[in-house]
Design a protein around this motif. Structure first.
Motif, mmCIF file in Angstrom:
data_model
loop_
_atom_site.group_PDB
_atom_site.id
_atom_site.type_symbol
_atom_site.label_atom_id
_atom_site.label_comp_id
_atom_site.label_asym_id
_atom_site.label_seq_id
_atom_site.Cartn_x
_atom_site.Cartn_y
_atom_site.Cartn_z
ATOM 1 N N ILE A 6 0.864 -1.181 0.000
ATOM 2 C CA ILE A 6 0.000 0.000 0.000
ATOM 3 C C ILE A 6 0.899 1.229 0.000
ATOM 4 O O ILE A 6 1.602 1.506 0.977
ATOM 5 N N ILE A 7 0.896 1.969 -1.099
ATOM 6 C CA ILE A 7 1.754 3.136 -1.268
ATOM 7 C C ILE A 7 1.004 4.370 -0.778
ATOM 8 O O ILE A 7 -0.121 4.643 -1.211
ATOM 9 N N VAL A 8 1.654 5.126 0.109
ATOM 10 C CA VAL A 8 1.010 6.298 0.716
ATOM 11 C C VAL A 8 1.926 7.515 0.565
ATOM 12 O O VAL A 8 2.855 7.703 1.353
ATOM 13 N N PRO A 9 1.699 8.356 -0.451
ATOM 14 C CA PRO A 9 2.486 9.597 -0.561
ATOM 15 C C PRO A 9 2.157 10.539 0.599
ATOM 16 O O PRO A 9 0.990 10.687 0.979
ATOM 17 N N CYS A 10 3.190 11.167 1.160
ATOM 18 C CA CYS A 10 2.985 12.057 2.303
ATOM 19 C C CYS A 10 3.744 13.361 2.097
ATOM 20 O O CYS A 10 4.927 13.338 1.737
ATOM 21 N N TYR A 11 3.071 14.463 2.364
ATOM 22 C CA TYR A 11 3.746 15.760 2.359
ATOM 23 C C TYR A 11 3.164 16.609 3.475
ATOM 24 O O TYR A 11 1.999 17.010 3.414
ATOM 25 N N ASN A 12 3.942 16.806 4.508
ATOM 26 C CA ASN A 12 3.508 17.573 5.683
ATOM 27 C C ASN A 12 2.196 17.036 6.258
ATOM 28 O O ASN A 12 1.218 17.761 6.404
ATOM 29 N N GLU A 13 2.207 15.758 6.601
ATOM 30 C CA GLU A 13 1.000 15.096 7.113
ATOM 31 C C GLU A 13 1.141 14.713 8.579
ATOM 32 O O GLU A 13 0.559 13.737 9.041
ATOM 33 N N GLN A 14 1.911 15.485 9.358
ATOM 34 C CA GLN A 14 2.142 15.122 10.753
ATOM 35 C C GLN A 14 0.857 15.053 11.567
ATOM 36 O O GLN A 14 0.746 14.255 12.506
ATOM 37 N N ASP A 15 -0.147 15.849 11.213
ATOM 38 C CA ASP A 15 -1.373 15.909 11.998
ATOM 39 C C ASP A 15 -2.280 14.703 11.791
ATOM 40 O O ASP A 15 -3.159 14.449 12.625
ATOM 41 N N VAL A 16 -2.084 13.989 10.709
ATOM 42 C CA VAL A 16 -3.031 12.928 10.376
ATOM 43 C C VAL A 16 -2.389 11.539 10.303
ATOM 44 O O VAL A 16 -3.085 10.532 10.287
ATOM 45 N N LEU A 17 -1.066 11.463 10.287
ATOM 46 C CA LEU A 17 -0.397 10.180 10.044
ATOM 47 C C LEU A 17 -0.778 9.096 11.042
ATOM 48 O O LEU A 17 -1.052 7.954 10.659
ATOM 49 N N LYS A 18 -0.788 9.425 12.321
ATOM 50 C CA LYS A 18 -1.097 8.397 13.330
ATOM 51 C C LYS A 18 -2.549 7.934 13.216
ATOM 52 O O LYS A 18 -2.854 6.753 13.432
ATOM 53 N N MET A 19 -3.442 8.851 12.891
ATOM 54 C CA MET A 19 -4.836 8.467 12.676
ATOM 55 C C MET A 19 -4.955 7.541 11.469
ATOM 56 O O MET A 19 -5.665 6.529 11.506
ATOM 57 N N PHE A 20 -4.243 7.899 10.396
ATOM 58 C CA PHE A 20 -4.263 7.047 9.206
ATOM 59 C C PHE A 20 -3.700 5.667 9.539
ATOM 60 O O PHE A 20 -4.283 4.643 9.148
ATOM 61 N N TYR A 21 -2.584 5.629 10.240
ATOM 62 C CA TYR A 21 -1.963 4.349 10.593
ATOM 63 C C TYR A 21 -2.937 3.498 11.408
ATOM 64 O O TYR A 21 -3.057 2.286 11.180
ATOM 65 N N GLY A 22 -3.647 4.130 12.348
ATOM 66 C CA GLY A 22 -4.613 3.384 13.150
ATOM 67 C C GLY A 22 -5.694 2.740 12.311
ATOM 68 O O GLY A 22 -6.075 1.579 12.534
ATOM 69 N N GLU A 23 -6.204 3.463 11.318
ATOM 70 C CA GLU A 23 -7.275 2.920 10.473
ATOM 71 C C GLU A 23 -6.761 1.873 9.496
ATOM 72 O O GLU A 23 -7.391 0.833 9.282
ATOM 73 N N ILE A 24 -5.610 2.132 8.880
ATOM 74 C CA ILE A 24 -5.131 1.204 7.858
ATOM 75 C C ILE A 24 -4.675 -0.117 8.476
ATOM 76 O O ILE A 24 -4.818 -1.183 7.867
ATOM 77 N N THR A 25 -4.135 -0.075 9.690
ATOM 78 C CA THR A 25 -3.702 -1.326 10.321
ATOM 79 C C THR A 25 -4.886 -2.219 10.693
ATOM 80 O O THR A 25 -4.760 -3.446 10.709
ATOM 81 N N LYS A 26 -6.029 -1.618 10.987
ATOM 82 C CA LYS A 26 -7.230 -2.422 11.226
ATOM 83 C C LYS A 26 -7.617 -3.179 9.956
ATOM 84 O O LYS A 26 -7.991 -4.365 9.995
ATOM 85 N N VAL A 27 -7.506 -2.500 8.809
ATOM 86 C CA VAL A 27 -7.806 -3.147 7.525
ATOM 87 C C VAL A 27 -6.786 -4.231 7.231
ATOM 88 O O VAL A 27 -7.134 -5.336 6.797
ATOM 89 N N VAL A 28 -5.513 -3.937 7.480
ATOM 90 C CA VAL A 28 -4.455 -4.930 7.242
ATOM 91 C C VAL A 28 -4.695 -6.180 8.090
ATOM 92 O O VAL A 28 -4.532 -7.309 7.618
ATOM 93 N N SER A 29 -5.091 -5.990 9.329
ATOM 94 C CA SER A 29 -5.363 -7.134 10.211
ATOM 95 C C SER A 29 -6.521 -7.976 9.702
ATOM 96 O O SER A 29 -6.510 -9.206 9.813
ATOM 97 N N SER A 30 -7.521 -7.305 9.118
ATOM 98 C CA SER A 30 -8.711 -8.028 8.646
ATOM 99 C C SER A 30 -8.421 -8.898 7.425
ATOM 100 O O SER A 30 -9.175 -9.830 7.132
ATOM 101 N N ILE A 31 -7.339 -8.609 6.691
ATOM 102 C CA ILE A 31 -7.014 -9.392 5.494
ATOM 103 C C ILE A 31 -5.723 -10.193 5.675
ATOM 104 O O ILE A 31 -5.198 -10.757 4.715
ATOM 105 N N ALA A 32 -5.240 -10.264 6.927
ATOM 106 C CA ALA A 32 -3.937 -10.887 7.196
ATOM 107 C C ALA A 32 -3.891 -12.365 6.845
ATOM 108 O O ALA A 32 -2.813 -12.914 6.565
ATOM 109 N N ASP A 33 -5.039 -13.051 6.835
ATOM 110 C CA ASP A 33 -5.049 -14.481 6.507
ATOM 111 C C ASP A 33 -4.727 -14.735 5.035
ATOM 112 O O ASP A 33 -4.282 -15.831 4.677
ATOM 113 N N ASN A 34 -4.970 -13.743 4.198
ATOM 114 C CA ASN A 34 -4.791 -13.939 2.754
ATOM 115 C C ASN A 34 -3.677 -13.087 2.138
ATOM 116 O O ASN A 34 -3.217 -13.382 1.036
#
Length: 322
Positions: A6-34
């Motif tokens: 999953i490619i994520v371009p970032c430019y001055n995203e300090q305010d949102v990065l941790k929130m994004f990481y929290g959401e995307i890791t939930k998705v990653v966990s849901s598809i981890a079996d495959n």
């Protein structure tokens, strides 16, 4: 097990990065079996704490990879760097870090390309609610123009948010141009695309990085990159201006013959000269734009230079300049 990057371009995203990481890791966990997943963050020369936060996330989570540019090279370069890194993954996704692209769509897109026979699953904006009306008008106008003058058709609602098979990414990377317009490239390479209607969310934090000036430059890159019609238009305009100039001269002469008191020949002649001058300037300007692009391509400079990364050693200046 299939691999997903999953490619994520970032430019001055300090305010949102941790929130994004929290959401995307939930998705990653849901598809981890495959799927074995990597999060490939490309820091496009941020001047805030974006890189620092990415390093913190990478220390905690081995699936987090970061690639940091030596300066701001633009989102096109960031997407290219991510695809260069992830080219060997079975599936490659591209999405923004601001959470306007919903991570929840990733499993839906993966199902389309892995089970339904599609090569690409791409998000298409279903509406422009909440967007600046003037920007919406300019965006819609741009796509109407480019779709009329270019053989490559681009959906006016298409987004960079997509999941692609490995073969599609390899086809995209085979295109060597330095000035890239990815929406056009995505359409030009073809393949079987499934469009998924998607309502943009509000930015979770921070400010949009797309100013009107950047959008205008992006539009010019798209038009010049996917049609040579402006070059032909310069000939048409030159012919039109020459005709108007000739008509003005003839008109002034005839009026003087009919009415010896008529003294407007000089203003008409001057107007004709200025008209022709405008046509010449227009033609030179269009030729200059294309010449500038050719000059940029011929120089052969890399699209990006990487200063820091925790990925395997695949990135050199030469490889960035493919």
């Amino acid at each position: 097990m299939n691999t997903l990057a999953i490619i994520v371009p970032c430019y001055n995203e300090q305010d949102v990065l941790k929130m994004f990481y929290g959401e995307i890791t939930k998705v990653v966990s849901s598809i981890a079996d495959n799927y074995s997943t990597e999060l490939v963050f490309v820091d496009d020369g941020s001047t805030d704490r974006t890189l620092e936060i990415l390093k913190e996330l990478a220390l905690r989570d081995p699936i987090v990879k970061y690639i940091s540019f030596s300066r701001n090279f633009g989102k096109e370069a960031a997407m290219l760097a991510g695809m260069n890194y992830a080219v060997n993954a079975d599936y490659i996704a591209i999405m923004d870090a601001d959470l306007q692209h919903s991570p929840d769509l990733i499993p839906v897109m993966l199902k389309s390309v892995s089970e339904e026979g599609y090569d690409v699953a791409a998000a298409r904006r279903s509406n422009r609610d909440g967007e600046n009306k003037f920007k919406s008008f300019l965006s819609a106008s741009f796509y109407k123009v480019i779709n009329k003058i270019s053989e490559t058709k681009i959906s006016d609602s298409a987004q960079d948010f997509r999941v692609m098979k490995n073969t599609v990414v390899k086809a995209i990377l085979s295109l060597p141009e330095k000035i890239r317009f990815s929406k056009g490239i995505f359409s030009w390479v073809g393949f079987n695309v499934k469009w998924i209607d998607h309502t943009n969310r509000e930015r979770a934090a921070g400010q949009t990085k797309w100013s009107l000036t950047k959008l205008m430059k992006y539009a010019i890159d798209g038009i010049l990159g996917f049609t040579s019609l402006p070059l032909r238009l310069s000939f048409a305009f030159s012919a039109l201006f020459a005709f108007c100039s000739l008509f003005g001269v003839i008109y002034a002469l005839v009026r003087n013959i009919i009415n010896h008191d008529y003294i407007c020949s000089m203003p008409l002649t001057l107007a004709a000269i200025f008209f022709v001058g405008a046509g010449i300037c227009l033609s030179i300007g269009i030729l200059g734009e294309y010449t500038s692009r050719a000059y940029t391509e011929v120089k052969g400079r890399p699209q990006y230079i990487i200063s820091q990364t925790n990925t395997r050693n695949l990135f050199t200046i030469t490889e960035g300049a493919e």
